[in-house]
Design a protein around this motif. Structure first.
Motif, mmCIF file in Angstrom:
data_model
loop_
_atom_site.group_PDB
_atom_site.id
_atom_site.type_symbol
_atom_site.label_atom_id
_atom_site.label_comp_id
_atom_site.label_asym_id
_atom_site.label_seq_id
_atom_site.Cartn_x
_atom_site.Cartn_y
_atom_site.Cartn_z
ATOM 1 N N SER A 102 45.420 29.037 42.849
ATOM 2 C CA SER A 102 45.312 30.318 42.663
ATOM 3 C C SER A 102 46.481 30.976 42.156
ATOM 4 C CB SER A 102 44.785 31.083 43.654
ATOM 5 O OG SER A 102 44.784 32.616 43.734
ATOM 6 N N ARG A 103 47.582 30.546 42.806
ATOM 7 C CA ARG A 103 48.974 31.284 42.550
ATOM 8 C C ARG A 103 49.423 30.699 40.902
ATOM 9 N NH1 ARG A 103 49.834 35.615 44.628
ATOM 10 N NH2 ARG A 103 52.044 35.531 44.136
ATOM 11 N N TYR A 104 49.218 29.298 40.622
ATOM 12 C CA TYR A 104 49.637 28.985 39.379
ATOM 13 C C TYR A 104 48.762 29.743 38.461
ATOM 14 C CZ TYR A 104 49.663 25.908 35.259
ATOM 15 O OH TYR A 104 49.860 25.616 34.108
ATOM 16 N N SER A 105 47.411 30.005 38.644
ATOM 17 C CA SER A 105 46.522 30.825 37.561
ATOM 18 C C SER A 105 47.349 32.119 37.417
ATOM 19 C CB SER A 105 45.302 30.993 38.235
ATOM 20 O OG SER A 105 44.415 31.921 37.369
ATOM 21 N N MET A 106 47.682 32.755 38.209
ATOM 22 C CA MET A 106 48.271 34.067 38.080
ATOM 23 C C MET A 106 49.581 33.873 37.338
ATOM 24 S SD MET A 106 47.694 35.701 41.945
ATOM 25 C CE MET A 106 48.511 37.269 41.928
ATOM 26 N N SER A 107 50.514 33.187 37.768
ATOM 27 C CA SER A 107 51.623 32.698 36.872
ATOM 28 C C SER A 107 51.376 32.293 35.600
ATOM 29 C CB SER A 107 52.564 31.677 37.809
ATOM 30 O OG SER A 107 52.062 30.325 37.502
ATOM 31 N N GLU A 145 48.802 33.337 33.923
ATOM 32 C CA GLU A 145 48.465 34.605 33.100
ATOM 33 C C GLU A 145 49.530 35.476 32.701
ATOM 34 O OE1 GLU A 145 44.852 36.739 34.696
ATOM 35 O OE2 GLU A 145 44.640 35.058 35.946
ATOM 36 N N ARG A 146 50.530 35.393 33.725
ATOM 37 C CA ARG A 146 51.629 36.369 33.403
ATOM 38 C C ARG A 146 52.349 35.481 32.143
ATOM 39 N NH1 ARG A 146 51.782 36.764 39.084
ATOM 40 N NH2 ARG A 146 53.381 35.083 39.219
ATOM 41 N N SER A 201 38.765 29.724 39.024
ATOM 42 C CA SER A 201 37.793 30.059 40.020
ATOM 43 C C SER A 201 37.096 28.739 40.135
ATOM 44 C CB SER A 201 37.153 31.149 39.663
ATOM 45 O OG SER A 201 38.014 32.519 39.974
ATOM 46 N N CYS A 215 44.032 25.221 47.447
ATOM 47 C CA CYS A 215 43.418 26.455 46.788
ATOM 48 C C CYS A 215 44.265 27.524 46.486
ATOM 49 C CB CYS A 215 41.935 26.749 47.432
ATOM 50 S SG CYS A 215 40.741 25.482 47.695
ATOM 51 N N PHE A 216 45.174 27.647 47.434
ATOM 52 C CA PHE A 216 46.077 28.947 47.267
ATOM 53 C C PHE A 216 47.016 28.307 46.048
ATOM 54 C CE2 PHE A 216 50.088 30.640 48.331
ATOM 55 C CZ PHE A 216 49.996 31.964 48.137
ATOM 56 N N PHE A 217 47.550 27.119 46.068
ATOM 57 C CA PHE A 217 48.557 27.042 45.209
ATOM 58 C C PHE A 217 47.896 27.160 43.583
ATOM 59 C CE2 PHE A 217 51.222 25.210 48.407
ATOM 60 C CZ PHE A 217 52.387 25.533 47.955
#
Length: 433
Positions: free
Chosen positions: A418-423, A425-426, A362, A414-416
């Protein structure tokens, strides 16, 4: 005689679930129309989306791509779709997209920022993805100097002399660590590196350049602009603020009073000052404190201030991750006989950084978007170039098309992230089961 047993004598075939409970219908029923309140919200949302699309799509589609001015654009739209039709003039993007991306960078040298961007992807790959061979990390470490040389040009000996400063510092560290301890070795290494850069790097690079002239055509910083400038400031700030923020977080947690006081003072001061104030300091006041005749590049000054600003926020995010760890993790590291640096590197920091991933990303997203503030100090980032384009007599009055293009480009980056952050974390299983 009727069978009154309570024991099943034959197996029943499995029945298919009701059609209303599975598939797309089941999902809609469960998530959108599970009750009267959710049904009202769903229908209201559908109406709002329809109203927005009905208002925006005609403006987007009934547009002009071939005009050379705003007046010609309006004439083309009126001729194609009727008088009074309001449509977008995307022709300004077609005509000025190179400036929005590269600024005033010489067109015959576009291959240099393009190559730097491609190399950046290769440099980030081993850092972001575990399947990439670790051997590529050496290229990730050298990439900032390669990219700087590609973008600004000049003699190749300047980045080599800068890299040599790190070699000098590492050599001093290895020589002094066994004799004087790690703290004294680190201080000596830092001082040796800084003194090399300030006193010897320039003369050594100049001597080698006069002897073996290898280099690229120089490009001045005032020719930088557009998204290229935003990417330079954003990526450099992100890459440099993370390690600096970790060091500040560890300093704030330290038992050494001087180190802790310096870290706390730096963090609280930076977090208490708006970024735009620091940018004004970088653009106007910083040269006052430099020796006479010093040419301190404006982009470098901005990058330094942006990095310091982001590192203070990263430090607080990492400190939150450190505070969230149970005390038992620290005790376990002590029980294994690990010293401070090994316990931090092997046990504490990996867990703290996992916890801190959402906050770190963030902060990075906010930092990348805040690069648009440099337009206030005269650097022509995308927002600055949009103002310059609108000041042109041919495109005076055009607004939304430029801002829509800029917003789309920032959204993609910014979208990429954010998506990388979610991946990530998983992949690291940050959450608790």
């Amino acid at each position: 005689m009727s069978d009154t047993s309570f024991v099943r004598r034959e197996m029943l075939d499995a029945q298919a679930p009701p059609p209303s409970q599975v598939g797309i219908i089941g999902w809609i029923r469960e998530n959108l129309f599970s009750g009267w309140f959710n049904s009202i919200l769903t229908l209201s949302s559908i109406y709002v989306v329809y109203w927005i699309l009905a208002s925006v799509l005609p403006w987007v589609l009934q547009s002009s791509w071939t005009a050379t001015s705003l007046n010609e654009c309006r004439e083309q739209i009126a001729a194609a779709y009727g008088e009074g039709t309001s449509g977008a003039c995307w022709a300004v993007i077609r005509e000025r997209y190179l400036q929005l991306i590269y600024g005033f960078y010489p067109s015959e040298l576009y291959w240099r920022p393009n190559l730097a961007f491609i190399l950046m992807i290769f440099a980030l790959a081993p850092v972001l993805y575990p399947n990439v061979p670790r051997k590529m990390l050496w290229f990730s470490g050298l990439y900032p100097f390669i990219a700087g040389w590609l973008l600004w040009g000049g003699t190749i000996w300047t980045p080599i002399a800068i890299v040599a400063g790190f070699a000098v510092g590492y050599g001093l560290f290895r020589v002094l660590i066994d004799r004087f301890g790690s703290l004294a070795a680190v201080i000596a290494a830092v001082l040796g590196t800084v003194l090399w850069w300030l006193l010897l790097a320039g003369p050594v690079a100049a001597t080698l350049a006069s002897t073996i002239p290898i280099g690229l055509t120089p490009v001045e910083s005032r020719q930088f602009g557009g998204f290229m400038l935003s990417i330079i400031i954003g990526v450099t700030g992100i890459g440099a603020s993370l390690p600096l923020g970790i060091v500040l977080a560890l300093g704030r947690q330290s038992d050494l009073m001087i180190l802790k006081s310096l870290s706390v003072g730096f963090i609280e001061f930076i977090r208490g000052v708006p970024l735009i104030t620091l940018l004004f300091v970088a653009s106007t006041l910083l040269n006052i404190f430099m020796p006479p005749g010093t040419n301190f590049d404006i982009i470098l000054r901005v990058v330094i201030m942006v990095t310091l600003f982001a590192s203070a926020y990263i430090a607080e995010v990492v400190r939150g991750g450190l505070a969230a760890l149970p005390r038992g993790q620290y005790e376990a590291a002590d029980a294994l006989g690990l010293d401070y640096w090994k316990s931090m590197r092997l046990i504490i920091l990996p867990q703290a950084l996992k916890i801190s991933i959402p906050g770190i990303v963030s902060t990075f997203i906010g930092l990348f978007k805040d690069t648009t503030l440099v337009s206030i100090i005269g650097l022509l980032d995308p927002i600055g170039f949009s103002n310059a384009i609108r000041a042109n007599a041919e495109w005076q009055g055009i607004v939304w098309e430029l801002y829509a293009f800029i917003a789309l480009m920032f959204f993609i980056f910014c979208f990429f992230m954010s998506r990388y952050s979610m991946s990530l974390e998983r992949r690291l299983q940050t959450g608790h089961n």
